[in-house]
Design a protein around this motif. Sequence first.
Motif, PDB file in Angstrom:
ATOM      1  N   ARG A 125      30.478 -41.999 -15.122  1.00  0.00           N
ATOM      2  CA  ARG A 125      30.218 -42.622 -13.822  1.00  0.00           C
ATOM      3  C   ARG A 125      30.669 -41.730 -12.666  1.00  0.00           C
ATOM      4  O   ARG A 125      30.019 -41.680 -11.623  1.00  0.00           O
ATOM      5  N   LYS A 126      31.770 -41.016 -12.850  1.00  0.00           N
ATOM      6  CA  LYS A 126      32.276 -40.145 -11.797  1.00  0.00           C
ATOM      7  C   LYS A 126      31.240 -39.085 -11.424  1.00  0.00           C
ATOM      8  O   LYS A 126      31.029 -38.798 -10.245  1.00  0.00           O
ATOM      9  N   ILE A 127      30.597 -38.510 -12.432  1.00  0.00           N
ATOM     10  CA  ILE A 127      29.567 -37.499 -12.177  1.00  0.00           C
ATOM     11  C   ILE A 127      28.357 -38.130 -11.497  1.00  0.00           C
ATOM     12  O   ILE A 127      27.813 -37.600 -10.525  1.00  0.00           O
ATOM     13  N   LEU A 128      27.942 -39.264 -12.014  1.00  0.00           N
ATOM     14  CA  LEU A 128      26.745 -39.905 -11.465  1.00  0.00           C
ATOM     15  C   LEU A 128      26.939 -40.306 -10.010  1.00  0.00           C
ATOM     16  O   LEU A 128      26.007 -40.207  -9.206  1.00  0.00           O
ATOM     17  N   GLU A 129      28.143 -40.759  -9.668  1.00  0.00           N
ATOM     18  CA  GLU A 129      28.408 -41.159  -8.288  1.00  0.00           C
ATOM     19  C   GLU A 129      28.269 -39.983  -7.324  1.00  0.00           C
ATOM     20  O   GLU A 129      27.844 -40.147  -6.178  1.00  0.00           O
ATOM     21  N   LYS A 130      28.609 -38.786  -7.789  1.00  0.00           N
ATOM     22  CA  LYS A 130      28.497 -37.594  -6.945  1.00  0.00           C
ATOM     23  C   LYS A 130      27.046 -37.281  -6.597  1.00  0.00           C
ATOM     24  O   LYS A 130      26.757 -36.610  -5.607  1.00  0.00           O
ATOM     25  N   HIS A 131      26.119 -37.768  -7.422  1.00  0.00           N
ATOM     26  CA  HIS A 131      24.699 -37.471  -7.213  1.00  0.00           C
ATOM     27  C   HIS A 131      23.933 -38.696  -6.712  1.00  0.00           C
ATOM     28  O   HIS A 131      22.710 -38.746  -6.832  1.00  0.00           O
ATOM     29  N   ASP A 132      24.648 -39.635  -6.127  1.00  0.00           N
ATOM     30  CA  ASP A 132      23.998 -40.877  -5.723  1.00  0.00           C
ATOM     31  C   ASP A 132      22.941 -40.644  -4.644  1.00  0.00           C
ATOM     32  O   ASP A 132      21.951 -41.380  -4.571  1.00  0.00           O
TER      33      ASP A 132
END
Length: 377
Positions: free
Chosen positions: A158-165
Amino acid sequence: MKIYGLVLAAGLSSRMGNLKALLPLDGGSVLSNCVRSLLDGGASEVFVVTGYKADEVESEVRKLGINSVYNPDYEQGMFSSVITGIHALPDDASAFFVLPVDIPLVRSSTIRALTFDFNKSPSDILYPAFKGKRGHPPLISAKLIPEILQHDGNGGLRKILEKHDSNSRDKNMPDLGILHDLDTPEDYTTALRFSRNKRFPLLEECEALWELAETPEATQEHCKAVAKGACIITKALNAARQNGPLLDMNIVQSAALMHDVAKTRRNHEAIGGNLLAGYGFTGISEIVASHRDTKIDQNSPLTEKEMVFLADKFFKGTALISLKKRYEKTMCKWADDPEAAKAIGERQKRAENLLARYEDETKIRIIDLLSDQILVS
């Protein structure tokens, strides 16, 4: 583009008390439902990440004819399984789904829609959403693989995905299954009930379909009135029926709620039926497609289709109307068109014959039944 699927099935299933992946569901297992949704939805290949009780899970994987990869670090959490699964992906991957095994109710139509959208317009992440709420599985671009592999694990995937929101998109779907976690025995009981009814939309999914189809609010209210009426006349028919099958109230209700979902479109009944079939709601698509007119063999028993058809003819908006007055209004509208007037007259005759069959079987006049039930409720 090659899109793959990762099913994460390495967890301990501690809150469930039984191994989630192998629990029976919809004629197969929880795991097979996850795999089937991904493959039927367009994934080129699926990889199952195993860990806890790997031998038992891998035995099921072999039956399914797909690939498994073992995560020796499964006790460190789900992100370790994501890393293991990514390492197994072929080099030609354009994107991949990440589906935890405890999300087994996702419809293949949802996977298909995400796959189609990504192929048409790639983004870093494409999420399925239900009424604006994101669910599983995200479709992740292979461009993010190096960053995921370099991540220290804090905050998980989730941490990675949030960076690419900022470069992600949501795809709204009428699929409540994207939000249903299978964590406890109570969740499993709900999943069993849900899986038995996958061929027609639940009430919340009907609301999502109205939103997606931009069904006018007045039409929605009409559909609710018809659904209420259809359930009333179906209950009476079931109570009176001596022979022949009892009708499914859930099918009647959902079909009635959806009968005018595409009302703003020309040939709305056919378009509505196709819309529902495309989303996988094949249990009601034909009923919706034929609600304007219906034909039934004289020797065939009345079905859910006829209940929706009849109920619709007794409501003008949300107000009760007799069958005769309903067709009189339609006839007046097309009085200057002889061909249309003839077709309307033929439909009226078929509707009157169907009404006579219903009232002969139940010994009840529909207009009286609906008047009594609608007024007291």
